[in-house]
Motif scaffolding. Structure first.
Motif, short mmCIF file in Angstrom:
data_model
loop_
_atom_site.label_atom_id
_atom_site.label_comp_id
_atom_site.label_asym_id
_atom_site.label_seq_id
_atom_site.Cartn_x
_atom_site.Cartn_y
_atom_site.Cartn_z
N LYS A 173 8.68 -110.46 -23.75
CA LYS A 173 9.45 -111.81 -23.50
C LYS A 173 10.42 -111.74 -22.61
CE LYS A 173 8.37 -113.83 -27.96
NZ LYS A 173 8.83 -114.37 -29.05
N THR A 174 10.36 -111.02 -21.55
CA THR A 174 11.31 -110.84 -20.49
C THR A 174 10.72 -111.47 -19.28
OG1 THR A 174 10.87 -108.46 -20.17
CG2 THR A 174 12.62 -108.93 -21.65
N LEU A 175 9.85 -112.04 -19.22
CA LEU A 175 9.10 -112.48 -17.95
C LEU A 175 10.31 -113.69 -17.32
CD1 LEU A 175 6.72 -112.38 -16.15
CD2 LEU A 175 5.83 -114.35 -17.32
N PRO A 176 10.59 -113.63 -16.17
CA PRO A 176 11.55 -114.79 -15.62
C PRO A 176 10.50 -116.06 -15.22
CG PRO A 176 11.68 -112.60 -14.45
CD PRO A 176 10.36 -112.31 -15.36
N VAL A 177 11.29 -117.11 -15.58
CA VAL A 177 10.55 -118.28 -15.32
C VAL A 177 11.38 -119.09 -14.09
CG1 VAL A 177 9.82 -120.54 -16.32
CG2 VAL A 177 9.70 -118.31 -17.67
N LYS A 191 12.50 -115.43 -23.22
CA LYS A 191 13.14 -115.06 -24.51
C LYS A 191 14.28 -116.02 -24.65
CE LYS A 191 15.13 -111.17 -27.16
NZ LYS A 191 15.42 -109.76 -27.01
N LYS A 192 14.96 -116.49 -23.85
CA LYS A 192 16.13 -117.39 -23.84
C LYS A 192 15.38 -118.73 -24.13
CE LYS A 192 19.51 -114.79 -21.11
NZ LYS A 192 20.49 -114.80 -20.00
N LEU A 193 14.43 -119.08 -23.56
CA LEU A 193 14.07 -120.45 -23.55
C LEU A 193 13.37 -120.62 -25.10
CD1 LEU A 193 12.14 -120.80 -20.02
CD2 LEU A 193 14.18 -121.92 -20.83
N ASP A 194 12.84 -119.65 -25.36
CA ASP A 194 12.38 -119.54 -26.89
C ASP A 194 13.47 -119.61 -27.76
OD1 ASP A 194 9.76 -119.46 -25.78
OD2 ASP A 194 9.36 -117.38 -26.20
N GLY A 195 14.75 -119.27 -27.69
CA GLY A 195 15.72 -119.56 -28.53
C GLY A 195 16.41 -120.73 -28.50
N TRP A 212 35.42 -147.82 -7.88
CA TRP A 212 34.78 -148.95 -8.85
C TRP A 212 33.82 -148.53 -9.78
CZ3 TRP A 212 35.86 -153.42 -11.26
CH2 TRP A 212 34.97 -154.04 -11.79
N PHE A 213 32.82 -147.80 -8.84
CA PHE A 213 31.48 -147.34 -9.57
C PHE A 213 31.45 -145.89 -10.01
CE2 PHE A 213 30.06 -150.64 -6.69
CZ PHE A 213 29.16 -151.51 -7.69
N ASP A 214 32.43 -145.19 -9.43
CA ASP A 214 32.65 -143.76 -10.02
C ASP A 214 31.37 -143.04 -10.15
OD1 ASP A 214 33.96 -141.47 -10.89
OD2 ASP A 214 33.77 -142.20 -13.19
N PRO A 215 30.64 -142.80 -9.03
CA PRO A 215 29.39 -142.34 -9.01
C PRO A 215 29.25 -140.94 -9.36
CG PRO A 215 30.03 -142.51 -6.84
CD PRO A 215 31.15 -143.43 -7.54
N LYS A 216 28.09 -140.47 -10.16
CA LYS A 216 27.93 -139.30 -10.49
C LYS A 216 26.54 -138.81 -10.22
CE LYS A 216 31.44 -139.28 -14.36
NZ LYS A 216 31.69 -140.54 -13.92
N LEU A 217 26.42 -137.61 -9.98
CA LEU A 217 24.79 -137.19 -9.93
C LEU A 217 24.08 -136.95 -10.91
CD1 LEU A 217 25.31 -134.33 -7.07
CD2 LEU A 217 24.23 -136.37 -6.66
N PRO A 218 22.65 -137.38 -10.98
CA PRO A 218 21.78 -136.91 -12.10
C PRO A 218 21.75 -135.51 -12.61
CG PRO A 218 20.47 -137.31 -10.35
CD PRO A 218 21.96 -137.63 -9.80
N GLY A 219 21.60 -135.52 -14.10
CA GLY A 219 21.67 -134.08 -14.40
C GLY A 219 20.23 -133.74 -15.11
N PHE A 220 19.85 -132.56 -14.30
CA PHE A 220 18.51 -132.13 -14.88
C PHE A 220 18.69 -130.74 -15.70
CE2 PHE A 220 17.75 -134.70 -11.23
CZ PHE A 220 16.33 -135.01 -11.46
N HIS A 221 17.97 -130.56 -16.86
CA HIS A 221 18.06 -129.43 -17.61
C HIS A 221 16.39 -128.96 -18.21
CE1 HIS A 221 22.07 -130.79 -18.26
NE2 HIS A 221 22.27 -129.78 -18.58
N VAL A 222 15.99 -127.93 -18.25
CA VAL A 222 14.92 -127.52 -18.81
C VAL A 222 15.15 -127.50 -20.38
CG1 VAL A 222 13.21 -125.66 -19.11
CG2 VAL A 222 14.32 -125.98 -16.91
N GLN A 223 14.46 -128.53 -21.10
CA GLN A 223 14.49 -128.71 -22.46
C GLN A 223 13.72 -127.74 -23.27
OE1 GLN A 223 13.58 -132.77 -23.43
NE2 GLN A 223 14.32 -132.60 -25.62
#
Length: 244
Positions: free
Chosen positions: A191-195, A227-231, A79-90
């Motif tokens: 700009k290769t610093l892991p975050v 670098k990826k985040l800045d892109g 009936w409710f078809d539950p789904k987990l919330p989604g998290f992204h680094v914007q």
């Protein structure tokens, strides 16, 4: 004159009853007595095993209860078809990053701003979030360094809703190993610093106006590079339930 011959006495046949005998004495025979058997021939009385009966009843009720739970869970899911919330680094931004070498050691000063996008993909369920602690670290392996922790106040996510959380952290005069400081400075410039971003909170579910429990949740957003985040890359975070 000779005497008459003596008549032989006739034997009474078996079962003969004398009609002239008194009524109480006609053919009276005491009832046969049961033979006395040794004690080990006596049949044993069966004892009622109440413990076994109770155990069987408990098992039956438990199976019925378990079956009802499974049926209810299946009906709820359909009936409710539950789904987990989604998290992204914007987005992720380092507004200040400075590694300073002094005679008494190497020190780090840094300020970061992270935007976490939270989505509720459910159309019939609401999510309730308690206070959320967010940690920001940079580096990996032996030179992973914390850049501060902050707390996001509790909030509510309505059905089919999206929210952006602004997270700011900073560290001042943080003492680091000289080798770690050199690696952080070099990878920051390239700009290769892991975050890494980690959020810990408790989530409750609202269904038809009712709140159902609070579950510990840990959200990890690892393996990102500046670098990826800045892109404009928005890596998806991993959700671990029942962990705090």
């Amino acid at each position: 004159m000779s005497a008459p011959p003596v008549k032989p006495v006739l034997q009474k046949p078996p079962g003969y009853k004398d009609p002239n005998a008194p009524a109480g004495a006609r053919g009276f025979r005491p009832p046969p007595r049961k033979p006395v058997l040794p004690p080990f021939f006596h049949p044993k009385k069966r004892k009622t095993n109440y413990g076994r009966a109770c155990c069987c009843c408990f098992c039956v009720f438990f199976l019925i209860f378990l079956l009802l739970i499974l049926i209810s869970a299946a009906a709820f899911y359909l009936w409710f078809d539950p789904k987990l919330p989604g998290f992204h680094v914007q987005s992720f931004r380092i507004s200040h990053f400075n590694v300073t070498k002094r005679p008494d050691g190497t020190y780090l000063d840094a300020k970061t701003t992270t935007r976490l996008e939270v989505k509720n993909p459910n159309g019939k369920m609401t999510y309730y979030y308690r206070n959320t602690e967010v940690d920001v670290t940079v580096g990996e392996g032996g030179y992973e360094t914390e850049l501060g922790t902050t707390t996001v106040p509790e909030f509510t996510m309505q059905e089919k809703n999206t929210r952006s959380l602004r997270v700011e952290t900073k560290v001042s005069n943080k003492l680091v190993v000289d080798e770690v400081g050199n690696k952080l400075k070099t990878r920051y410039r390239s700009k290769t610093l892991p975050v890494n971003v980690e959020a810990r909170t408790k989530v409750g579910v609202g269904v038809a106006g009712l709140k159902i429990g609070m579950v510990g949740v840990t959200v990890k957003c690892d393996g990102m590079s500046k670098k990826k985040l800045d892109g404009g890359d928005m890596p998806k975070c991993v959700i671990n339930m029942l962990k705090w």
